[in-house]
Design an enzyme around this catalytic site. Structure first.
Site, short mmCIF file in Angstrom:
data_model
loop_
_atom_site.label_atom_id
_atom_site.label_comp_id
_atom_site.label_asym_id
_atom_site.label_seq_id
_atom_site.Cartn_x
_atom_site.Cartn_y
_atom_site.Cartn_z
N CYS A 37 48.27 37.22 44.00
CA CYS A 37 47.05 36.85 44.67
C CYS A 37 47.15 35.35 45.24
O CYS A 37 46.28 34.80 45.57
CB CYS A 37 46.34 36.86 43.44
SG CYS A 37 46.72 35.94 42.07
N ASP A 39 47.79 32.72 43.46
CA ASP A 39 46.93 31.73 42.36
C ASP A 39 48.29 30.74 41.86
O ASP A 39 49.43 31.28 41.95
CB ASP A 39 46.65 32.69 40.85
CG ASP A 39 45.40 33.40 41.45
OD1 ASP A 39 45.09 33.18 42.24
OD2 ASP A 39 44.96 33.84 40.45
N CYS A 64 41.41 33.03 41.07
CA CYS A 64 40.03 33.75 40.81
C CYS A 64 39.65 33.38 39.47
O CYS A 64 40.36 32.85 38.65
CB CYS A 64 40.47 35.26 40.91
SG CYS A 64 41.63 35.44 39.49
N CYS A 107 46.94 37.88 35.44
CA CYS A 107 46.49 36.45 35.31
C CYS A 107 46.53 36.03 34.18
O CYS A 107 46.97 34.91 33.84
CB CYS A 107 44.59 36.50 35.50
SG CYS A 107 44.30 36.99 37.11
#
Lengths: 138, 239
Positions: A37, A39, A64, A107
């Site tokens: 993603c 991140d 996110c 995450c």
């Protein structure tokens, strides 16, 4: 996909956002990224060298809501723990606590990686600053 | 003629090609094959896209459901299924990145699974996990994100800082160069992969292939990272 209340809470009121001096010998810095993603997550810990207890933790995450919540929770959890106890934190515990959906598991993996990377950095510094003491003991 | 398969035509009983019977020309039920096989191509990454396109249009015409308006129900539904697979296969193979990602999936390489396993291994052994994204790139990404955050705040306040804009512009250029370079890196691995396909099942090929696949995954990961970042930069500059 909707976020759980806990994720939203951490997202709206992230705990321990900030940074510490990464040159400080008692500070460990973990910088990790998730290519899924894009991140990027920075997590820092301040360790008491006498007790090995993590006395403070800070994070800054670009990503996110789940990534922010995971790292926010991670800083809460590591505080007050010894380094060895903090190494026992598993990403699955973060998934459970935040009720992360399967697509957001990475995450939590990232948050665990960040804890490990920060501790690894701190340990490296400890070894580097104490060679004289270690040699003297041998 | 690409794509000769070894089953017999449902209609006349003789051997058939994948999509049509080579003997009587009747459309065939779709068989579960990968997209490379669907077009009769070897599982290689350097792909002749003009040949792919030619084959696509030729098959499109022959498989088009309109052609089967008068055919029986089975043939009508087969032509529909084959057409839909044809479109998916074409869209996937013509795009170099989608093609690579598709091959990785075919070969059982799962990014997220790998990352999770690596974390579990780090937990079990106490060793540090090797990060997919190299540290210096991460530093750059983090730094740039800090600048972008600053830029967004400034824009909200109606302020303007030329030095910050210049900084972001420079970082963007550097990322775009990286993006280009990564595609070239990927092409090198394509060549390595295709060579290993040509070599067949010689000794050590499996290890070789695994290594090449992992390398491709690594390049794609970094490329995605850079791509997302360039997108964020553009968004921040436009808003």
């Amino acid at each position: 996909m909707s976020y759980s209340d806990k994720v939203i809470d951490h997202y709206n009121n992230p705990r321990n956002v900030g940074s510490m001096d990464k040159k400080d010998a008692d500070v460990g810095t973990g910088l990790v990224g998730a290519p899924e993603c894009g991140d990027v997550m920075k997590l820092q810990i301040k360790v008491n060298p006498q007790t090995n207890i993590i006395e403070d933790a800070k994070f800054k995450t670009f990503g996110c809501g789940s990534a922010i919540a995971s790292s926010s929770l991670a800083t809460e959890w590591v505080k007050g723990k010894t380094v060895d106890q903090a190494l026992e934190i598993k990403n699955t515990e973060i998934v459970k606590e935040l009720a992360l959906p399967p697509v957001k598991i990475h995450c939590s993996v990232l948050a665990e990686d960040a804890i490990r990377a920060a501790i690894g950095d701190w340990k490296k510094k400890q070894e580097a600053t104490k060679p004289a003491a270690v040699q003297a003991a041998q | 003629m690409p794509g000769e398969a070894t089953s017999s035509c449902w209609s006349c009983g003789t051997m058939r090609a994948v999509h049509f019977c080579s003997s009587c020309g009747k459309v065939q039920p779709p068989v579960p094959v990968d997209y490379f096989t669907f077009f009769g191509f070897p599982r290689k990454l350097n792909l002749d896209t003009s040949a792919l396109e030619k084959e696509f249009y030729a098959l499109s015409r022959r498989l088009h459901p309109d052609v089967f308006g008068q055919a029986d129900t089975r043939e009508r539904s087969w032509s529909l299924e084959q057409s839909s697979m044809l479109n998916d296969a074409y869209r996937t193979l013509k795009d170099p990145i989608k093609r690579t990602e598709y091959l990785l999936r075919l070969e059982g390489v799962e990014l997220e699974e790998q990352s999770k396993q690596a974390t579990e291994k780090a937990r079990a052994t106490g060793e540090l996990k090797k990060q997919v994204v190299p540290p210096d790139l991460l530093e750059e990404v983090f730094e740039l994100n800090m600048h972008l955050e600053e830029l967004r705040i400034q824009k909200k306040l109606g302020e303007d800082d030329p030095a910050l804009l210049e900084e972001i512009g420079k970082a963007k250029l550097s990322l775009e160069e990286k993006y280009e370079a990564l595609f070239n890196e990927l092409k090198t691995e394509w060549n390595n992969w295709d060579k290993s396909v040509d070599n067949g099942t010689a000794d050590g090929t499996n290890d070789d292939r695994r290594r090449i696949l992992d390398k491709m995954l690594d390049v794609l990961n970094r490329r995605n990272y850079v791509r997302n970042l360039v997108r964020d930069v553009n968004e921040a500059l436009e808003n």
